[in-house]
Design a protein around this motif. Structure first.
Motif, short mmCIF file in Angstrom:
data_model
loop_
_atom_site.label_atom_id
_atom_site.label_comp_id
_atom_site.label_asym_id
_atom_site.label_seq_id
_atom_site.Cartn_x
_atom_site.Cartn_y
_atom_site.Cartn_z
N VAL A 88 0.85 -1.19 0.00
CA VAL A 88 0.00 0.00 0.00
C VAL A 88 0.88 1.24 0.00
O VAL A 88 2.03 1.20 0.43
CB VAL A 88 -0.95 0.05 1.22
N ALA A 89 0.32 2.33 -0.48
CA ALA A 89 1.01 3.61 -0.46
C ALA A 89 0.53 4.39 0.77
O ALA A 89 -0.66 4.44 1.05
CB ALA A 89 0.73 4.40 -1.73
N VAL A 90 1.49 4.95 1.50
CA VAL A 90 1.17 5.80 2.65
C VAL A 90 1.92 7.11 2.50
O VAL A 90 2.94 7.17 1.81
CB VAL A 90 1.54 5.11 4.00
N PRO A 91 1.44 8.18 3.13
CA PRO A 91 2.16 9.46 3.06
C PRO A 91 3.61 9.30 3.54
O PRO A 91 3.87 8.66 4.55
CB PRO A 91 1.36 10.37 3.98
N ALA A 92 4.52 9.87 2.78
CA ALA A 92 5.95 9.70 3.05
C ALA A 92 6.41 10.39 4.32
O ALA A 92 7.44 10.02 4.89
CB ALA A 92 6.77 10.21 1.86
N THR A 93 5.67 11.37 4.82
CA THR A 93 6.12 12.13 5.98
C THR A 93 6.11 11.31 7.27
O THR A 93 6.94 11.52 8.13
CB THR A 93 5.27 13.40 6.17
N GLU A 94 5.16 10.40 7.42
CA GLU A 94 5.04 9.58 8.63
C GLU A 94 4.69 8.14 8.24
O GLU A 94 3.60 7.66 8.59
CB GLU A 94 3.95 10.14 9.56
N PRO A 95 5.55 7.44 7.56
CA PRO A 95 5.16 6.11 7.05
C PRO A 95 4.86 5.09 8.14
O PRO A 95 3.92 4.30 8.00
CB PRO A 95 6.35 5.68 6.20
N VAL A 96 5.59 5.09 9.23
CA VAL A 96 5.35 4.11 10.30
C VAL A 96 3.99 4.38 10.94
O VAL A 96 3.17 3.46 11.08
CB VAL A 96 6.48 4.16 11.36
N THR A 97 3.74 5.61 11.30
CA THR A 97 2.47 5.98 11.93
C THR A 97 1.29 5.69 11.00
O THR A 97 0.26 5.17 11.43
CB THR A 97 2.48 7.48 12.31
N ASN A 98 1.45 6.01 9.73
CA ASN A 98 0.36 5.79 8.77
C ASN A 98 0.12 4.32 8.50
O ASN A 98 -1.03 3.90 8.31
CB ASN A 98 0.64 6.55 7.48
N ALA A 99 1.16 3.51 8.49
CA ALA A 99 1.00 2.06 8.30
C ALA A 99 0.24 1.47 9.50
O ALA A 99 -0.68 0.67 9.33
CB ALA A 99 2.35 1.39 8.13
N VAL A 100 0.62 1.88 10.69
CA VAL A 100 -0.07 1.40 11.89
C VAL A 100 -1.54 1.84 11.85
O VAL A 100 -2.44 1.07 12.17
CB VAL A 100 0.64 1.91 13.17
N GLY A 101 -1.79 3.07 11.42
CA GLY A 101 -3.16 3.56 11.32
C GLY A 101 -4.01 2.75 10.36
O GLY A 101 -5.18 2.48 10.63
N LYS A 102 -3.43 2.33 9.26
CA LYS A 102 -4.18 1.51 8.30
C LYS A 102 -4.56 0.15 8.89
O LYS A 102 -5.64 -0.36 8.64
CB LYS A 102 -3.39 1.33 7.01
N ILE A 103 -3.68 -0.43 9.69
CA ILE A 103 -3.99 -1.72 10.32
C ILE A 103 -5.05 -1.54 11.40
O ILE A 103 -6.03 -2.28 11.46
CB ILE A 103 -2.72 -2.37 10.90
N ILE A 104 -4.88 -0.53 12.23
CA ILE A 104 -5.83 -0.29 13.32
C ILE A 104 -7.21 0.04 12.78
O ILE A 104 -8.22 -0.36 13.36
CB ILE A 104 -5.30 0.82 14.25
N GLN A 105 -7.27 0.71 11.66
CA GLN A 105 -8.55 1.09 11.05
C GLN A 105 -9.45 -0.12 10.83
O GLN A 105 -10.66 -0.03 10.98
CB GLN A 105 -8.26 1.77 9.72
N GLY A 106 -8.87 -1.27 10.54
CA GLY A 106 -9.67 -2.46 10.29
C GLY A 106 -9.99 -3.28 11.52
O GLY A 106 -10.62 -4.33 11.42
N GLN A 107 -9.61 -2.82 12.70
CA GLN A 107 -9.79 -3.63 13.91
C GLN A 107 -11.02 -3.27 14.72
O GLN A 107 -11.42 -4.04 15.59
CB GLN A 107 -8.55 -3.52 14.81
N ASP A 108 -11.63 -2.13 14.49
CA ASP A 108 -12.81 -1.74 15.26
C ASP A 108 -13.99 -2.66 14.95
O ASP A 108 -14.23 -2.98 13.80
CB ASP A 108 -13.19 -0.30 14.98
N THR A 109 -14.68 -3.06 15.99
CA THR A 109 -15.90 -3.85 15.83
C THR A 109 -17.00 -3.15 16.62
O THR A 109 -16.78 -2.10 17.21
CB THR A 109 -15.71 -5.29 16.39
N ALA A 110 -18.17 -3.77 16.66
CA ALA A 110 -19.30 -3.15 17.36
C ALA A 110 -19.03 -2.98 18.85
O ALA A 110 -19.52 -2.05 19.47
CB ALA A 110 -20.55 -3.98 17.15
N ASP A 111 -18.20 -3.87 19.44
CA ASP A 111 -17.97 -3.79 20.89
C ASP A 111 -16.51 -3.57 21.28
O ASP A 111 -16.18 -3.53 22.45
CB ASP A 111 -18.53 -5.03 21.58
N PHE A 112 -15.61 -3.42 20.30
CA PHE A 112 -14.21 -3.13 20.59
C PHE A 112 -13.77 -2.00 19.68
O PHE A 112 -13.87 -2.09 18.46
CB PHE A 112 -13.33 -4.37 20.35
N SER A 113 -13.30 -0.92 20.30
CA SER A 113 -12.93 0.25 19.52
C SER A 113 -11.72 0.94 20.12
O SER A 113 -11.64 1.14 21.33
CB SER A 113 -14.12 1.21 19.47
#
Length: 173
Positions: free
Chosen positions: A80-105
């Motif tokens: 995936v392509a992430v903004p070059a200014t903060e690649p580590v933070t943005n990569a972590v954000g993309k993974i976390i984005q898919g983890q929220d469920t109805a009862d875990f956020s």
């Protein structure tokens, strides 16, 4: 049979008004991802206020994200392509984005990398009904395994070890 328009027209108006006022309540609350998702609250809180420079430069870098397969047996790579200014933070954000469920956020996160050790400080949302310890082994694999593999496998970041904390305290599962 000939219909009298004098009686038919009011009937049609009432019928249309009745149909348009019908509403249905959703039977469940599930988060859906739109084709071009907006940043999650976690991403917004984790990023420094540099969105203006990202928008102006538009520079991205390709990174490999690892996410769990449907059976929670393997971590599958995805470029995936992430903004070059903060690649580590943005990569972590993309993974976390898919983890929220109805009862875990999650409501936020912070990343610190020092001497080859990345510390991912996660913040549970106040509305989350579940805690980290209540995650199933599959959910733990999907969240922590994906983050660990993504951070250590992108060799340009020189991360050898990953620690997970909640508000600065080690997460013990």
């Amino acid at each position: 049979m000939k219909m009298n328009n004098r009686y038919f027209l009011p009937f049609m108006v009432v019928a249309i008004a009745s149909l348009s006022s019908c509403s249905s309540k959703p039977t469940s609350t599930t988060n859906t991802i739109s084709p071009t998702p907006a940043p999650s609250m976690a991403q917004l809180r984790a990023k420094p206020n540099n969105t203006k420079s990202q928008a102006v430069s538009g520079k991205t870098v390709n990174v490999t994200l690892y996410t769990s397969d449907i059976q929670c047996q393997e971590l599958v790579p995805q470029n995936v392509a992430v903004p070059a200014t903060e690649p580590v933070t943005n990569a972590v954000g993309k993974i976390i984005q898919g983890q929220d469920t109805a009862d875990f956020s999650l409501s936020g996160y912070r990343i610190r990398v020092k001497n080859g050790v990345a510390t991912v400080d996660l913040r549970l949302s106040p509305q989350s009904k579940r805690q980290f310890v209540s995650l199933s082994s599959c959910e733990q694999f999907a969240l922590f395994g994906s983050l660990r593999k993504t951070l250590t496998s992108n060799t340009q970041w020189k991360i050898k070890e990953v620690r997970f904390t909640e508000k600065g305290e080690d997460i013990v599962l």
